[in-house]
Design a protein around this motif. Sequence first.
Motif, short mmCIF file in Angstrom:
data_model
loop_
_atom_site.label_atom_id
_atom_site.label_comp_id
_atom_site.label_asym_id
_atom_site.label_seq_id
_atom_site.Cartn_x
_atom_site.Cartn_y
_atom_site.Cartn_z
N GLY A 744 0.75 -1.09 0.05
CA GLY A 744 -0.11 -0.03 0.00
C GLY A 744 0.90 1.15 0.09
N VAL A 745 1.85 1.40 0.98
CA VAL A 745 2.80 2.68 0.93
C VAL A 745 3.62 2.69 -0.43
CG1 VAL A 745 4.64 1.67 2.12
CG2 VAL A 745 3.67 3.82 2.62
N ALA A 746 3.93 1.46 -1.03
CA ALA A 746 4.79 1.54 -2.21
C ALA A 746 3.88 2.19 -3.34
CB ALA A 746 5.20 0.20 -2.60
N ALA A 747 2.54 1.79 -3.24
CA ALA A 747 1.60 2.36 -4.18
C ALA A 747 1.45 3.83 -4.10
CB ALA A 747 0.23 1.61 -4.34
N LEU A 748 1.35 4.33 -2.64
CA LEU A 748 1.07 5.68 -2.19
C LEU A 748 2.65 6.50 -2.90
CD1 LEU A 748 -0.53 5.66 1.29
CD2 LEU A 748 -1.28 6.46 -0.80
N HIS A 749 3.53 5.79 -2.64
CA HIS A 749 4.63 6.39 -2.93
C HIS A 749 4.75 6.44 -4.57
CE1 HIS A 749 9.20 6.72 -4.09
NE2 HIS A 749 9.23 7.60 -2.93
N SER A 750 4.37 5.67 -5.51
CA SER A 750 4.58 5.51 -6.73
C SER A 750 3.49 6.47 -7.36
CB SER A 750 4.45 4.27 -7.64
OG SER A 750 3.22 3.80 -7.05
N SER A 751 2.28 6.71 -6.82
CA SER A 751 1.17 7.55 -7.05
C SER A 751 1.66 9.11 -7.29
CB SER A 751 -0.07 7.46 -6.54
OG SER A 751 0.26 7.89 -5.04
N GLY A 752 2.57 9.40 -6.36
CA GLY A 752 2.95 10.84 -6.02
C GLY A 752 2.32 11.28 -4.82
N PHE A 753 1.70 10.55 -4.12
CA PHE A 753 0.96 10.81 -2.89
C PHE A 753 2.07 11.46 -1.81
CE2 PHE A 753 -0.30 10.55 1.51
CZ PHE A 753 -1.86 11.05 1.46
N VAL A 754 3.02 10.80 -1.50
CA VAL A 754 4.05 10.86 -0.53
C VAL A 754 4.68 12.12 -0.79
CG1 VAL A 754 6.07 10.28 0.50
CG2 VAL A 754 4.30 8.51 -0.01
N ARG A 755 5.15 12.61 -2.18
CA ARG A 755 5.77 13.54 -2.67
C ARG A 755 4.78 14.89 -2.38
NH1 ARG A 755 9.67 15.51 -6.49
NH2 ARG A 755 8.98 17.46 -7.58
N ALA A 756 3.79 14.87 -2.71
CA ALA A 756 2.54 15.96 -2.48
C ALA A 756 2.37 16.16 -1.06
CB ALA A 756 1.38 15.39 -3.25
N LEU A 757 2.54 15.17 -0.30
CA LEU A 757 2.43 15.56 1.20
C LEU A 757 3.64 16.17 1.79
CD1 LEU A 757 0.90 14.88 3.75
CD2 LEU A 757 1.83 12.68 3.94
N VAL A 758 4.79 15.72 1.27
CA VAL A 758 6.15 16.46 1.82
C VAL A 758 6.19 17.77 1.61
CG1 VAL A 758 8.41 16.46 1.72
CG2 VAL A 758 7.23 14.19 1.98
N VAL A 759 5.50 18.09 0.11
CA VAL A 759 5.91 19.32 -0.55
C VAL A 759 4.72 20.34 0.08
CG1 VAL A 759 5.51 20.90 -2.62
CG2 VAL A 759 6.68 18.66 -2.79
N GLU A 760 3.66 19.88 0.32
CA GLU A 760 2.51 20.64 1.01
C GLU A 760 2.95 20.90 2.67
OE1 GLU A 760 -2.08 20.34 2.32
OE2 GLU A 760 -0.88 18.33 1.78
N LEU A 761 3.61 20.25 3.39
CA LEU A 761 4.17 20.27 4.67
C LEU A 761 5.15 21.22 4.56
CD1 LEU A 761 4.88 19.54 7.75
CD2 LEU A 761 6.30 17.70 6.82
N TRP A 762 6.09 21.01 3.57
CA TRP A 762 7.25 22.20 3.57
C TRP A 762 6.73 23.47 3.10
CZ3 TRP A 762 12.07 21.41 5.37
CH2 TRP A 762 13.09 22.46 4.94
N SER A 763 5.58 23.75 2.33
CA SER A 763 5.27 24.71 2.16
C SER A 763 4.67 25.67 3.21
CB SER A 763 4.07 24.71 0.95
OG SER A 763 4.68 24.25 -0.30
N CYS A 789 0.11 23.61 10.70
CA CYS A 789 1.01 22.53 10.39
C CYS A 789 0.45 21.29 10.95
CB CYS A 789 2.27 22.54 11.01
SG CYS A 789 3.17 24.14 10.41
N LEU A 790 -0.55 21.29 11.76
CA LEU A 790 -0.96 20.05 12.39
C LEU A 790 -1.49 19.07 11.50
CD1 LEU A 790 -1.62 18.70 14.98
CD2 LEU A 790 -3.77 19.86 15.12
N LYS A 791 -2.24 19.40 10.55
CA LYS A 791 -2.93 18.48 9.46
C LYS A 791 -1.79 17.66 8.63
CE LYS A 791 -5.93 18.19 5.56
NZ LYS A 791 -6.92 18.87 4.67
N SER A 792 -0.88 18.67 8.37
CA SER A 792 0.26 17.87 7.69
C SER A 792 0.95 16.65 8.83
CB SER A 792 1.21 18.82 7.23
OG SER A 792 0.69 19.76 5.92
N PHE A 793 1.05 16.96 10.00
CA PHE A 793 1.68 16.36 10.84
C PHE A 793 1.03 15.06 11.06
CE2 PHE A 793 2.39 15.13 15.28
CZ PHE A 793 3.66 14.98 15.35
#
Length: 1334
Positions: A744-763, A789-793
């Motif tokens: 599941g987490v591998a699929a999330l990573h390949s879909s771009g979800f993890v990247r989007a989450l990290v970028v949103e947090l940094w923003s 930042c709580l939602k991203s956390f």
Amino acid sequence: MSQLSAEDEAELQSLLKQLLRSVNDRISGAPSTECAEEILLHLEETDKNFHNYEFVKYLRQYVESSLGTVVEEETKNLTRPDGQHAIGSGHDTLIHAVTRRTRDSAEYQQMMQTLKNTMIMVVESLINKFEEDQMRKEEMHREKQHSQSNSQYTDNCSDSDSSFNQSYAFIRQEQLQALAEKLDSSRPKEVRWEALQALCCAPPSDVLSCESWSSLRRSLSAALSEPDLSDHVLQFFAKSFSSCPLNVTREIYTSLAKSVESSFLSHKLSFPTGSAVVDINRPEISRLLKQIRLMNDFQREVTTFWIRHPEKYMEEVIESTFSLLSCYHDHGSAPPGTEKALEPIHLLALLDVKATWFNKWMHGYYSRTVVLRLLERKYKSLIVAALQQCIHYSESFERSPNETTDPQSTEQQNTGSVQRSVYTGKELEYAFFVHSLCVLGKLLIYSNGRKLFPIRVRKRKDPVSLTDLVVILINIMYQHPKPLHSDTSHTDSLSPSGLAIEVLWMLCERTECAAECLYQTPVIETLLAPVIALLNGQQSKLKSPAATLTLIADVLARIANTDRGLALFLYEKNLVVAHSERTFPAHVIVQFTLRLLEKELSSLSESDVSHTSCGAFIFVCRQIYNTCEGLQVLRPYGLHKAVAAAWKKTSSLSERVPTPVPGATVGTSTQELQNMLIWEETLLDSLLNFSATPKGLLLLQQTGAINECVSYMFSRFTKKLQVSRCEKFGYGTMVTQVAATAPGVAALHSSGFVRALVVELWSVLECGSEDVGVVRPKPTPMEPIDRSCLKSFLSLVNLLSSSQSVWELLGRQPLANKSEYTLREMPTSIPDLIDRLIAVNSDAKIHSLFHYEQSHTFGLRLLSVLCCNLDSFLLLESQFNICSMLLQSQRDNVTELDTDRGEFIIDNVSVERTHVLVRVGAVGGPSERKLPPRALQEGEDPFPWPMFSSYPLPHCYTLDPPKIHHSSQEAEISTFLASSKDFKNEEKWMEICRRQYCKAMTSKPNVLTGKVLADLLEKVVARLSNSGTECFFSPAQYKAEEKSLKGAVLSSVEQLGINTCLRYGSFLKLLPEDAVNKLTLLIKHIKTFLSTQRIKSASQLITQQDGYPGHDWLASTVFLAMAGDVDRSLGLLLNLSSLLTSAFIWPARIHASVHVPVDVAESGISPVYWCTAHYVEMLLKAEVPLVHSAFRMSGFTPSQMCLHWLTQCFWNYLDWTEICHYVSTCVVMGPDYQVYMCVAVFKHLQPDILQRTQSQELQVFLKEEPIQGFKVSDYLELMEGLERSYRHVVLTDMKTIRNPVENKWSKRIILSRRINNPEIRSSAGRWSPAVSWR
């Protein structure tokens, strides 16, 4: 030019008016006077035509003529004969000097005074002329209105605008008395007409408060029945309704109602039959229609103010209305051949077809109580008539379906023309039917309205119950089906199916209504009757099968979306199928869905089986299988395989559709491609929803479509779309469920979800929102993690909650550790995030952060949550040396770096580092270690806890170890274990052992530690493994020899795990001095043994490579329980490996095991997740519903915490004694007690869970806080109760671990799919009493 002449003033006035007209648009658009002034002051800067205005030219000419000589003289004075300036160099300096002297001259002062006085006169003249013009216009308007009021009233609308906008003249009481006399019915019509005209011009308040009002009212009521006078009376009544209080208007309304009632009774208007029509332009009908329209307007408006008046006024209005509508209560009772009468309800239905007046009256409790009381006591005939009309409409279609007027065509005619004046009898009947259906639908949603049923009607032997009415509505829906969401026009809203489905929707949305009206056997039978007929191969009698099936599925989905409705589908045998046999609705629905998917319904043509109806029935199944209990029933049918096969087929077909070329006509290919894409998304969405439960996620992974489903989910997640029309929450819970597993987490990573989450947090954390205008400075965050930042956390915590996800995202990933970071460089992955926020070990990293302290604190908080999972911590420590880095940061954070005398600087970051270092350095439950707080205290010593820069920890962070009972003399169970040789019957011995164990747990639970526990585990496991009936897996064939360990090399993670175990064992004083070598030897033996039990995986998942990802916490627990005895520990673990219990309490044993199917072994999903956690969620919903709801609201899942707790054997969450009791309970009582144990823990934590959910701290609380006050012995009785209720389901499914995707019924169900298959029906009954887990 000192003075301005009269001609100049007139010219100036004209030029000013012209200027104002030119800038009129700018001034009129200004929001205030101040803004208009600003516009005029800056007109030269903003208007390019400024210097072309005649007014500006005039002013320039006037200034030149007044000051021209002064300017020339001053210029000569300031210039020397040689041409040089006397005041200095520069042309600009000369201009400034000339300007200053000119402004100081007497000529300038005189010019300004003259201009000012003249402009004042000009502006005053303009204002006076404007006011005169306005007065003249108002006078002309008044004269026009007066002439209109003296003319005959010709408007055919009783409540037209003129009724509310006429001017009034004052009138004396004597004049009103005279008008009352003139309005007497004995006077000539001309006199009464003139009196009515005068009355309409008088203020209604004066008329209604005069002494002659009672006689006036009688005269006005009498005049209503006269064609020439009726309109004037209605005009006066309309004025009165709009301007008078309820205590007066109620009298007018009741008079109007009585007049209308008497007119109907006297005229005896006939209802049109056959080809006859009703012409509403006929004088008598037009007059009644106007009167009823005025009444209806008042009915809809009176609800806004009648609560401010006594209830009796409201009751008079309601009762007079009901009296009027019930004057023909024997509707349709006339003998055959006699003419039916036109009733008030028919005209009211034409004016207010959807009964808006009744909806408003029923909305508020104040009026609803009166309405229902009157209906029950005096006017029940109204409800009888409405019910009779619905029955009549339904039965008339059944008798002659081809002759009944199609209401759609009727309504299209109705809306097609601007105004209609002719209606047929069938149209009037249909309007009455619509009105009646809306009234009944509103009654059904209130409990007192439902109490009016059952109701006796004509030609029916039995009274009509609520269930009967709902069945009638469903039959109406069948007779006139119309696809959902096809059109939202007016004609659609009045279609029979649309009206019936609206009522059914209202009932579905209300729990009590649905329970009384929908959750009844006849209703479900009626809904599924066409489905059962099609399944049995009978020819469809439906008018439009595709549309009807879609409507049926829509109602079924709404029913299945509720807990009570779902239970009805799953557990109540209320459907008669073939040969008087009964089955469960869920089985009928899923079998029909499979037939639709595979197009195996012979009685339906190809055109009747549409993607819409098929998708609608999949959606019904989706409401069932996205719950744990629903999936349990549907799993044998292999629906996930059928949907996946359909998706793969559609996906391949959509790729073959040719791409449209420019210039070609848009034809079949484009529409076909669009339809295929919609169908493909529907199937993907349906597959995705299998991931709502742990076992469903395993099924989704087995289909091979998990990557596509997660990508689809991510596309909808980024658009913030709802999961479905029945879901109350977004994709948060589903993302968390998916992230708990490696695939599941591998699929999330390949879909771009993890990247989007990290970028949103940094923003949010570092960049902030630059596009938002700064109104006030951003406040300094007071919390360690700012609310922004709580939602991203929390999203990161959900993503990284499982050690499986941490290993997939971080395994073999080094940190960047660059020498330089640009300020615009953003992290895009989890390793990048750790590098920038957690491993802040260089000046370059510190300087790259805009908010160093806030961002680094955020990273340390995230690290603290990650390290709560011991396997995640071991990976971080082995790869990144987290502890060394934090200790070095502590050493650098002192007042004097170069000396040993420096003190630690106490700040937010150092306090967080201390907390993390203690958390990872101390092992133990709630009463075995003490974690330092994160908040500073007030006073001289803000942080009294000692900070440190090297291990071991200061003693204040560890508490006194618990007392371990090594003596077994006092324990009764020890006596039993010593005499166990006397028992030859294994089953009897286990039964007595369980009894003794329960007795010891309830009386002296502390005895079950140390030697007693070791003996108990050893004896029980040995007996069970030697029993042919209890040995679930093949017995271990392993010899503990030195040569077998030659190839065994422990990873850094395993070595760190051994160190952690030794620290805990030393603290508990359980281990000998040479424990390090012994535990290392044990772990090597177990690793070697388990390597022979694993498949060679070809999976790309990191967790599926190089053995078990993490440390073997059960082996370490057994080692401590056996006081460091390697031989006893190894013997116990080898024997345990043959028992079913080992598959669940020993995750390392079942990881990629040969004892499960290859695809399941390669899936990377543990049985602890897809079996234990699945049933924990199912039991929580039934037994601890508040906790289940809290998890749903938080976006977190119970399965995440279960996987966390059970994988590390409750280390750091329970004290050592309770950990021992957990292991012994699962071994002695059965593997299903692992499920009951987790349910007991959640029940124990319920108050904290509910509180933390409100403050959005649930995930962090469950991760970071130990389970305070939990004793296994306190909840053993609860667990035994759960065993009696659920063992038949839980343990039975645990035993299918060898083939979890299909169970013993699957093949027969998929092959036969017979609706009356007894095997199918027996698989979904209510849970039976306990059976032996052996």
